[in-house]
Design an enzyme around this catalytic site. Structure first.
Site, short mmCIF file in Angstrom:
data_model
loop_
_atom_site.label_atom_id
_atom_site.label_comp_id
_atom_site.label_asym_id
_atom_site.label_seq_id
_atom_site.Cartn_x
_atom_site.Cartn_y
_atom_site.Cartn_z
N ARG A 128 7.15 -3.11 -8.92
CA ARG A 128 8.39 -3.49 -9.61
C ARG A 128 8.40 -4.95 -10.05
NH1 ARG A 128 9.10 1.78 -9.37
NH2 ARG A 128 10.25 2.63 -7.60
N ARG A 189 -0.79 6.30 -2.82
CA ARG A 189 0.19 5.44 -2.16
C ARG A 189 -0.05 5.42 -0.64
NH1 ARG A 189 5.82 7.81 -3.81
NH2 ARG A 189 6.60 5.97 -2.71
N LYS A 219 7.89 4.51 5.45
CA LYS A 219 8.37 5.74 4.82
C LYS A 219 7.21 6.74 4.65
CE LYS A 219 7.92 3.53 0.26
NZ LYS A 219 8.62 2.97 -0.90
N HIS A 220 7.46 8.04 4.50
CA HIS A 220 8.72 8.74 4.36
C HIS A 220 8.82 9.73 5.52
CE1 HIS A 220 7.30 7.61 0.33
NE2 HIS A 220 8.57 7.47 -0.01
N HIS A 232 11.93 13.66 -6.08
CA HIS A 232 12.77 13.06 -7.11
C HIS A 232 13.40 14.13 -7.99
CE1 HIS A 232 10.15 9.64 -6.03
NE2 HIS A 232 11.18 8.91 -6.40
N ASP A 304 16.26 8.14 2.16
CA ASP A 304 15.69 7.96 0.82
C ASP A 304 16.85 8.05 -0.17
OD1 ASP A 304 13.83 7.60 -1.19
OD2 ASP A 304 12.49 9.18 -0.50
#
Length: 379
Positions: A128, A189, A219-220, A232, A304
């Site tokens: 980000r 990831r 996470k997760h 998502h 989350d």
């Protein structure tokens, strides 16, 4: 003469007590900040918690997203309601100077208790930060090195950069084990395919971030590495039993818990053999009975993003927040700014007053949040 001397002896202690009390009052009036700073973290937690209303305590248990790249009306509203924190996405970040100023404004405009200012900065494809900051390689590539010092350095690099721009919370590292090669949601990831690699490399990576003064969130929970669907969009399902999870997926989480991790994020995944009614993120069986009781975790637990399809396709936001608090979570994460903050807080409050949410849970959550903010100097 003896009589007067006797009276004087009686009056001296009274005079000293009155003087001490008066001096104490003056000291508190003249130097309130100094007096507060002398308190221990335990006393400070009590100091803040005892001065907050039920609505303010509920607000502290929300971390919200927003639109825009400057300090705007939504953020002013969050600050006025004493919301616990915000999360920034790519939509909020233009460049280094802009996001640094934005975070400075968020922090300094908080009413009493400054906010968590969070970001998803894992490195690799979850990046980000502004383009001017060089990204690091994926967790999987770091894991392949089997070099803990290298993992620490990469975590330290992330921590120092997000700290410099005013963040205090990074939703990293990923503790999922990439056991299903078809799983592209987690994929690279993850730090690896086995529990030991993921545990060792992610702990070094996390310590690097923590040593920069940044809170981390593993996470997760209880493991997203053996799923196919993307939470998502829809609700992933895992048919793993608790025994299977304990022997594999939960091993990295347990290692981090034993190592004192400050925050754990719970996923939106259905485990029918454990809870046939609710996804992990709003399941009391998974959050309280497994994470808190079985694994002994006493830190902050965050959901989350409740705007993700796995939850939003099945529950209203109000219902999801209440269910999450009932399950034993500390903070509810909502990545959108499309939140009627006042209505949500009042909805939770009414459930507390009706006994649907134990007020002790709200109080305990609030104390955990304050303690964590004190630990990292946010308060």
């Amino acid at each position: 003469m003896k009589h007067n001397h006797f009276i004087l002896i009686l009056l001296i202690p009274v005079f000293l007590i009155l003087t001490a009390c008066n001096n104490h009052k003056i000291a508190k009036v003249q130097h309130p900040i100094v007096e507060i700073q002398k308190l221990s973290h335990v006393d400070l937690t009590t100091y803040y918690a005892s001065s907050m209303t039920l609505e303010e305590k509920i607000a502290q248990q929300l971390v919200l997203g927003f639109n825009g790249t400057d300090y705007n009306a939504a953020l002013k509203r969050y600050s006025a309601r004493k919301i616990g924190g915000v999360i920034l996405f790519k939509r909020n970040i233009v460049n280094e100077s802009q996001v640094t100023q934005l975070n400075r404004d968020i922090f300094h405009n908080a009413t009493d208790i400054p906010m968590f200012i969070g970001i998803d900065q894992e490195g690799g494809r979850v990046n980000r930060l502004p383009a001017s900051i060089q990204n690091i390689e994926s967790a999987y590539t770091i894991g392949l090195s089997h070099d803990k010092q290298y993992a620490y350095q990469q975590g330290r690099y992330i921590g120092e950069n997000v700290k410099r721009m005013g963040f205090n919370l990074d939703f990293a590292p990923v503790l999922d084990i990439w056991s299903n090669p078809v799983n592209k949601v987690i994929g690279d990831r993850s730090f690896g395919h086995d529990a030991n690699t993921v545990s060792d490399m992610s702990r070094s990576f996390r310590r690097g971030i923590n040593d920069s003064g940044i809170i981390t969130s593993g996470k997760h929970f209880p493991g997203h590495g053996d799923t196919v669907a993307d939470s998502h969009v829809t609700l992933p399902v895992s048919n793993k039993s608790l025994d299977e999870l304990m022997k594999f997926e939960l091993l990295p989480f347990k290692r981090h818990i034993d190592d004192g991790i400050d925050m754990i994020m719970v996923s939106h995944i259905s485990f029918p053999s454990i809870d046939n009614n609710y996804p992990a993120s709003i399941s009391k069986e998974i959050v309280t009975n497994i994470l808190k009781k079985r694994l002994g975790y006493k830190g902050v637990i965050i959901s989350d993003d409740l705007n993700m399809g796995a939850i939003s396709n099945r529950y209203s936001l109000n219902e999801a927040v209440v269910r999450g608090l009932q399950s034993g979570e500390t903070i509810m994460l909502i990545g959108s700014d499309a939140v009627d903050v006042d209505t949500l807080i009042q909805y939770v409050k009414s459930n507390v007053e009706k006994g649907n949410i134990d007020k002790k849970i709200i109080d305990e959550n609030n104390e955990k949040i304050i303690r964590l903010k004190l630990k990292y100097g946010i308060l």
